[in-house]
Motif scaffolding. Structure first.
Motif, short mmCIF file in Angstrom:
data_model
loop_
_atom_site.label_atom_id
_atom_site.label_comp_id
_atom_site.label_asym_id
_atom_site.label_seq_id
_atom_site.Cartn_x
_atom_site.Cartn_y
_atom_site.Cartn_z
N GLU A 139 0.83 -1.21 0.00
CA GLU A 139 0.00 0.00 0.00
C GLU A 139 0.86 1.25 0.00
O GLU A 139 0.57 2.21 -0.70
N GLU A 140 1.90 1.22 0.77
CA GLU A 140 2.75 2.39 0.89
C GLU A 140 3.37 2.75 -0.46
O GLU A 140 3.39 3.92 -0.86
N GLY A 143 0.64 4.06 -2.89
CA GLY A 143 0.22 5.43 -2.55
C GLY A 143 1.29 6.44 -2.94
O GLY A 143 0.99 7.51 -3.50
N TRP A 147 1.16 9.69 -5.83
CA TRP A 147 1.52 11.08 -5.62
C TRP A 147 2.71 11.50 -6.48
O TRP A 147 2.79 12.64 -6.92
N LYS A 162 -6.92 6.97 -8.41
CA LYS A 162 -6.48 7.29 -7.06
C LYS A 162 -6.94 6.17 -6.13
O LYS A 162 -8.14 5.97 -5.93
N PHE A 165 -6.49 4.45 -0.39
CA PHE A 165 -5.57 4.66 0.72
C PHE A 165 -4.49 5.68 0.38
O PHE A 165 -3.55 5.85 1.14
N ASP A 167 -4.46 8.96 0.31
CA ASP A 167 -4.35 10.13 1.19
C ASP A 167 -3.54 9.83 2.44
O ASP A 167 -2.94 10.73 3.03
N LYS A 168 -3.50 8.59 2.82
CA LYS A 168 -2.73 8.20 4.01
C LYS A 168 -1.23 8.38 3.76
O LYS A 168 -0.47 8.64 4.70
N TYR A 169 -0.81 8.28 2.48
CA TYR A 169 0.62 8.36 2.16
C TYR A 169 0.95 9.63 1.39
O TYR A 169 1.94 9.68 0.68
N LYS A 170 0.14 10.70 1.58
CA LYS A 170 0.39 11.97 0.89
C LYS A 170 1.63 12.62 1.49
O LYS A 170 1.76 12.72 2.71
N GLU A 172 4.33 15.41 2.70
CA GLU A 172 4.12 16.65 3.48
C GLU A 172 4.38 17.89 2.63
O GLU A 172 3.76 18.91 2.81
#
Length: 178
Positions: A139-140, A143, A147, A162, A165, A167-170, A172
């Motif tokens: 998943e990581e 994601g 991005w 998209k 999941f 948004d969890k790895y957006k 910074e």
């Protein structure tokens, strides 16, 4: 069409391979009594060609004596002698050719052996071949890939998929217009 292919594959290949080598010297002490299927001197029990080219059994002195007796009055032959004469000329009756066979047992057995071999191969592959999934399946990683593609403007018109999941790895440090 299918029955013609099955006939050609199963029956006719025998005659194609033996057409030139089945001469009179290959049939032993048997009588040639007809033309047969392709004019070859060979015996075969087929409903479509009920009269084979040669007799089923070789001639013996007892059989030749019965054949001499056969040339006379058939009422003098007993039932057993008629059966012996028939079995000397033919291997099977039409009822025996049409009757049920035990071929389904070998087909079922070979099918089960094939299924068993496939299952053992599947077990082997899952134990020794498919160890761990590649990192790209996590998943990581998926994601972060989303991005990254969004950051380099990959498919700006149609967009990209998209994952739920993502948004969890957006990251910074992203511009506000993303």
């Amino acid at each position: 069409m299918l029955s013609t292919r099955a006939f050609n594959h199963c029956v006719m290949r025998i005659y194609r391979t033996t057409r030139g080598i089945c001469g009179r010297d290959k049939i032993g002490n048997r009588d040639v009594v007809g033309y047969g299927l392709n004019g070859t001197y060979m015996y075969s029990d087929l409903e479509m060609c009920p009269f084979p080219a040669i007799r089923f059994r070789e001639n013996t002195p007892e059989l030749l004596a019965l054949r001499e007796k056969e040339r006379g009055d058939w009422r003098r032959l007993c039932l057993d002698e008629k059966k012996i004469l028939y079995r000397a000329s033919f291997c099977q009756t039409f009822t025996e050719m049409d009757g049920p066979s035990s071929e389904w047992k070998s087909i079922l057995g070979l099918t089960l052996v094939g299924i068993s071999a496939a299952m053992w191969l599947w077990i082997y592959c899952h134990i020794f071949v498919y160890k761990d999934a590649p990192i790209t399946f996590s998943e990581e990683y998926r994601g972060a890939l989303y991005w990254r593609l969004k950051g380099i403007m990959h498919q700006p018109i149609t967009g990209i998929y998209k994952p739920p999941f993502a948004d969890k790895y957006k990251p910074e440090t992203m511009p506000d217009d993303w």
